[in-house]
Design an enzyme around this catalytic site. Structure first.
Site: not given
Length: 319
Positions: A136-138, A140, A242
């Site tokens: 998962i994104d930094k 998020t 996103r």
């Protein structure tokens, strides 16, 4: 040193496949590497290669200790939801990158897991590191699972490849999608206009499917200023939610890449007062079958303070 006795009934099959069937803690890829290194022998002689046909006899498999991982262990506190000998599930804070990368060489989830798990990491691919099969994104927040053994890593990878995983994300978005529930489909690839961004592409991308449900809207009913969505992933592409939500005209609030214009002034004020400094996206649910024990596991995580406070403030907007 490990030993495996193959019977005449097991002869004739590729040796890497035959041994992998008998050694559940070593993946076939790991056995192929050991064979290439000359660490698998029959009658004292190293095997010629992983495609060698199995012959009856006692095979010796030399499994060296895992090599130290390149990232350094760092004693960073973790919110652990589950841990056993095979895997660990954590609730990642926003602002923590999953893997070391340029600009985020330290302080990552991998660094924290190396310190937390220590000697319990049996090694993935011969290296003492956690096997993370999804990211998962930094910025998020939410739930991530990592393997501690080759067998668990192989099993988790198969589950994700088959989309046999329950993944639900909560998003606070600008406006509200129409219809209120639906499915967004569109291949995602690197943006031809900005290499830092992903985009819906007509060719060269990977198929992506997101199911969404509008759980709540904020502001006037006729034209909501913001909404809370539950997004269920069928696939897992980079920046998938996103990109897909932005394509519906409802980007995540606070998204620095896909925001495509500011939200209404009352929403901007609520974001500032809540201290939101990232995209309002949280990995809230992760469910899967344990790759080793077969146990059904399901984990839930409530949104962290910034998203929870933002939702409280959005709920006060006049209808």
């Amino acid at each position: 040193m490990r030993t495996v006795a193959l019977s005449p009934d097991e002869a004739g099959e590729r040796i890497d496949k035959a041994l992998a069937a008998r050694l559940s803690d070593l993946s076939r890829a790991r056995l192929q590497a050991l064979i290439a290194e000359g660490r698998v022998r029959l009658g004292g002689q190293p095997l010629a290669g992983p495609s060698t046909r199995a012959a009856p006899g006692v095979y010796e498999i030399e499994v060296p200790p895992p090599e130290p991982a390149e990232p350094k262990p760092e004693p960073i506190p973790l919110s652990v939801l589950f841990e056993d000998a095979d895997l660990i599930v954590v609730d990642k804070a926003a602002g923590m990158a999953v893997h070391p990368a340029p600009g985020s060489e330290a302080g990552t989830l991998v660094n924290a897991l190396l310190a937390h798990c220590g000697a319990s990491l049996a090694g993935v691919g011969g290296v003492a590191r956690p096997g993370i099969v999804h990211r998962i994104d930094k910025d998020t927040s939410g739930i991530v699972v990592a393997a501690k053994t080759d067998a668990a890593h192989q099993g988790l990878s198969a589950l994700f490849a088959a989309h046999d995983i329950e993944r639900v994300y909560l998003a606070l978005v600008r406006g509200a999608p129409s219809p209120k529930r639906g499915t967004i489909e569109g291949a995602i690839g690197r943006s031809p206009h900005d290499r830092k961004k992903m985009a819906l592409v007509k060719s060269g991308g990977r198929a992506a499917v997101t199911h969404y449900l509008t759980e709540r809207t904020f502001g006037p009913d006729a034209k909501p200023l913001a909404a809370r969505l539950a997004c269920r992933l069928e696939t897992g592409r980079t920046h998938q939610i996103r990109v897909h939500l932005a394509s519906k005209g409802c980007p995540c609030l606070g998204d620095p890449l896909y925001g495509s214009g500011p939200p209404a002034e009352p929403v901007r004020r609520a974001m500032a007062d809540a201290g939101l400094a990232r995209q309002a996206l949280h990995a809230a649910v992760l469910g899967f079958r344990h790759p080793v024990t077969g146990e059904a596991l399901r984990f839930e995580s409530q949104p962290p303070a910034d998203m929870a406070e933002l939702e409280r403030r959005l709920a006060r907007l006049p209808r």
